[in-house]
Design a protein around this motif. Structure first.
Motif, mmCIF file in Angstrom:
data_model
loop_
_atom_site.group_PDB
_atom_site.id
_atom_site.type_symbol
_atom_site.label_atom_id
_atom_site.label_comp_id
_atom_site.label_asym_id
_atom_site.label_seq_id
_atom_site.Cartn_x
_atom_site.Cartn_y
_atom_site.Cartn_z
ATOM 1 N N ILE A 1 -15.552 5.778 2.468
ATOM 2 C CA ILE A 1 -14.476 5.696 3.463
ATOM 3 C C ILE A 1 -13.453 4.662 3.024
ATOM 4 C CG2 ILE A 1 -13.931 4.937 5.820
ATOM 5 C CD1 ILE A 1 -16.606 6.205 6.684
ATOM 6 N N LYS A 2 -13.922 3.542 2.526
ATOM 7 C CA LYS A 2 -13.020 2.487 2.042
ATOM 8 C C LYS A 2 -12.161 3.006 0.891
ATOM 9 C CE LYS A 2 -13.091 -2.354 0.556
ATOM 10 N NZ LYS A 2 -13.965 -3.516 0.243
ATOM 11 N N ILE A 3 -12.769 3.804 -0.004
ATOM 12 C CA ILE A 3 -12.022 4.374 -1.125
ATOM 13 C C ILE A 3 -10.939 5.325 -0.630
ATOM 14 C CG2 ILE A 3 -12.218 5.986 -3.068
ATOM 15 C CD1 ILE A 3 -14.985 4.698 -3.623
ATOM 16 N N PHE A 4 -11.294 6.198 0.291
ATOM 17 C CA PHE A 4 -10.298 7.123 0.839
ATOM 18 C C PHE A 4 -9.162 6.359 1.540
ATOM 19 C CE2 PHE A 4 -13.388 10.790 0.695
ATOM 20 C CZ PHE A 4 -12.562 11.629 -0.053
ATOM 21 N N ASN A 5 -9.496 5.305 2.250
ATOM 22 C CA ASN A 5 -8.461 4.507 2.922
ATOM 23 C C ASN A 5 -7.534 3.855 1.902
ATOM 24 O OD1 ASN A 5 -9.353 5.116 5.508
ATOM 25 N ND2 ASN A 5 -10.691 3.329 5.638
ATOM 26 N N GLU A 6 -8.106 3.377 0.807
ATOM 27 C CA GLU A 6 -7.275 2.776 -0.241
ATOM 28 C C GLU A 6 -6.376 3.828 -0.891
ATOM 29 O OE1 GLU A 6 -8.467 -0.562 -3.077
ATOM 30 O OE2 GLU A 6 -8.653 1.210 -4.359
ATOM 31 N N LEU A 7 -6.915 5.016 -1.114
ATOM 32 C CA LEU A 7 -6.112 6.088 -1.701
ATOM 33 C C LEU A 7 -4.978 6.510 -0.770
ATOM 34 C CD1 LEU A 7 -8.960 8.261 -3.291
ATOM 35 C CD2 LEU A 7 -7.279 6.867 -4.504
ATOM 36 N N GLU A 8 -5.223 6.433 0.529
ATOM 37 C CA GLU A 8 -4.166 6.731 1.497
ATOM 38 C C GLU A 8 -3.031 5.708 1.369
ATOM 39 O OE1 GLU A 8 -2.035 8.337 4.830
ATOM 40 O OE2 GLU A 8 -3.426 9.120 3.338
ATOM 41 N N ILE B 1 0.948 6.421 0.261
ATOM 42 C CA ILE B 1 2.114 5.985 1.038
ATOM 43 C C ILE B 1 3.030 5.076 0.216
ATOM 44 C CG2 ILE B 1 2.850 4.634 3.045
ATOM 45 C CD1 ILE B 1 0.250 5.596 4.423
ATOM 46 N N SER B 2 2.411 4.139 -0.515
ATOM 47 C CA SER B 2 3.209 3.133 -1.235
ATOM 48 C C SER B 2 3.642 3.578 -2.624
ATOM 49 C CB SER B 2 2.405 1.839 -1.361
ATOM 50 O OG SER B 2 1.294 2.027 -2.231
ATOM 51 N N GLY B 3 2.837 4.447 -3.238
ATOM 52 C CA GLY B 3 3.122 4.861 -4.614
ATOM 53 C C GLY B 3 2.698 3.839 -5.646
ATOM 54 N N GLU B 4 2.070 2.738 -5.224
ATOM 55 C CA GLU B 4 1.615 1.700 -6.146
ATOM 56 C C GLU B 4 0.177 1.989 -6.590
ATOM 57 O OE1 GLU B 4 2.090 -2.136 -4.443
ATOM 58 O OE2 GLU B 4 4.229 -1.868 -3.995
ATOM 59 N N VAL B 5 -0.004 2.257 -7.895
ATOM 60 C CA VAL B 5 -1.311 2.643 -8.433
ATOM 61 C C VAL B 5 -1.903 1.479 -9.226
ATOM 62 C CG1 VAL B 5 -2.550 4.316 -9.852
ATOM 63 C CG2 VAL B 5 -0.482 5.009 -8.620
ATOM 64 N N PRO B 6 -3.132 1.050 -8.930
ATOM 65 C CA PRO B 6 -3.761 -0.021 -9.716
ATOM 66 C C PRO B 6 -3.873 0.380 -11.188
ATOM 67 C CG PRO B 6 -5.027 0.462 -7.728
ATOM 68 C CD PRO B 6 -3.996 1.533 -7.840
ATOM 69 N N ASN B 7 -3.563 -0.553 -12.081
ATOM 70 C CA ASN B 7 -3.598 -0.250 -13.512
ATOM 71 C C ASN B 7 -5.025 -0.159 -14.052
ATOM 72 O OD1 ASN B 7 -0.799 -0.180 -13.865
ATOM 73 N ND2 ASN B 7 -0.683 -2.407 -14.035
#
Length: 408
Positions: free
Chosen positions: A367-374, A378-384
């Motif tokens: 659930i935490k992963i899905f929330n982070e992906l959401e 929204i932001s378009g900022e992807v962790p490197n």
């Protein structure tokens, strides 16, 4: 068909009993030991005609299996973790000699430190050895995949060894409801094994494993690559034949609730089942999420990956192994490579490393992963870099990295 209560190890042993291989070589290693214990009981009770070869190491187990297969026998073995690592040079020999060996592998972490629990470090290390790799979500799939693997390996246009994997302890030692086919149905499905070339066919002598230098080595490796491409085309046909006798349909990947999904989470093995439950829960809350399980990892299902991710806004990829020194885990690398040069090459992809050494991955984690992906959607900022799920101090580490970035 009958219904049995079986662990994953017992389910695979039951499949091997029905396959009734000519030769099986065995060396015990946790958590595979129970699998071969059960099969040796079948041998002792006269339920199979198998010649059982008990050896002193996993290296010898696969070596004996290679010898038996080259001689013309239908041959199998099984292993896990350090055992697979000890087989390393023989993995390449089995594939290079185009021997249709089927080997169940119970996924387990590699040492050091010593660990006996499940992650995908072992088979991920062998992903480029020339073996087909099929991952199982549960005991039922482990049973079915073992039977299907025989047909795949022995297909005259493939002739490659196959690993059938299942997560250590999570599947191997958990008892589940398994639908088992009638023995005659399995026997008719796999058919008789009659290889074109047999080392012991003295009327038609062949050479196996000769010196192969600059003159032809490259051509033989190219032929292996072609065989893997043939497997990519033909596995779906064999899966469809199995559906006709079992009522269970398999494919290279299994999509779950992704038709309208903005967020898709990709996984292998038992974690796919947990993701499905979380998807159901989040959909009741109105979130458009879905899961994509990769069943056939080698050959990698590149076309199916592109097809099922075509409408996604952001994708998460779960890796139960680390590709040290690489920008992401092995599954994530393959997903990104499949999308390179396509209209999806800019699709936001976040890599999650999880479950190493058997650490639990819970619905709360997913659930935490899905929330982070959401938030990424929204932001378009992807962790490197990969996100490490459930690691002590990880949040503090990320926070310190963020502060350093702002300071610089």
């Amino acid at each position: 068909m009958k219904i049995m209560a079986l662990t994953g190890n017992e389910a695979v042993a039951e499949a091997m009993r029905q396959i009734n291989p000519d030769v099986v070589a065995a060396y015990p290693i946790t958590p595979q030991t129970e699998l071969m214990h059960r099969f040796t009981e079948f041998v002792a009770d006269g339920l199979v005609d198998t010649e059982m070869v008990l050896v002193e190491s996993e290296h010898s187990a696969l070596s004996a299996t290679v010898g038996a297969s080259a001689a013309g026998a239908r041959a199998m073995t099984a292993t896990s973790s350090q055992g697979l690592a000890l087989m390393w040079e023989i993995l390449y020999i089995a594939a290079g000699l185009r021997l249709p060996i089927v080997m169940p592998v119970v996924n387990r972490a590699l040492s050091a430190p010593i660990n006996i629990h499940g992650d995908h470090s072992d088979t991920m290390g062998a992903r480029d050895s020339g073996w087909i790799q099929i991952f199982s979500e549960n005991a039922q799939e482990a049973y079915d995949n073992t039977i299907i693997a025989v047909r795949i390996a022995e297909h005259p246009d493939i002739l490659l060894p196959v690993m059938v994997t299942m997560d250590g302890f999570i599947i191997s030692h958990t008892m589940e409801r398994v639908e088992v086919l009638d023995d005659d149905v399995v026997k008719n499905f796999i058919g008789e094994y009659n290889p074109k070339y047999k080392l012991l066919d003295v009327k038609n002598p062949v050479t196996v494993g000769p010196l192969d230098l600059q003159d032809y080595y490259f051509e033989h490796k190219r032929a292996q690559a072609e065989a893997m491409e043939n497997a990519y085309k033909l596995i779906k046909e064999i899966d469809e034949e199995y559906y006709k006798i079992s009522g269970r349909r398999y494919s290279y990947v299994e999509p779950y609730e992704i038709d309208d999904a903005d967020i898709i989470l990709i996984s292998l093995g038992s974690t796919a089942g947990t993701i499905k439950d979380v998807v159901d829960e989040l959909r009741l809350k109105g979130l458009k999420v879905g899961g994509l399980k990769i069943r056939v990892y080698r050959p990698f299902p590149r076309d199916e990956i592109k097809e099922f991710l075509s409408n996604a806004s952001v994708v998460g990829v779960m890796d139960r192994a680390i590709a040290f020194g690489s920008p992401c885990g092995p599954v994530c690398l393959d997903v990104k490579a499949s999308l390179q040069g396509t209209s999806l090459s800019n699709l936001p992809i976040v890599n999650y490393i999880y479950g190493l050494g058997g650490r639990d991955i819970t619905p709360k984690d997913i659930i935490k992963i899905f929330n982070e992906l959401e938030k990424v959607r929204i932001s378009g900022e992807v962790p490197n870099l990969p996100r490490y799920v459930g690691v002590r101090g990880e949040e503090n580490y990320i926070e310190q990295k963020a502060k350093l970035k702002i300071k610089n």
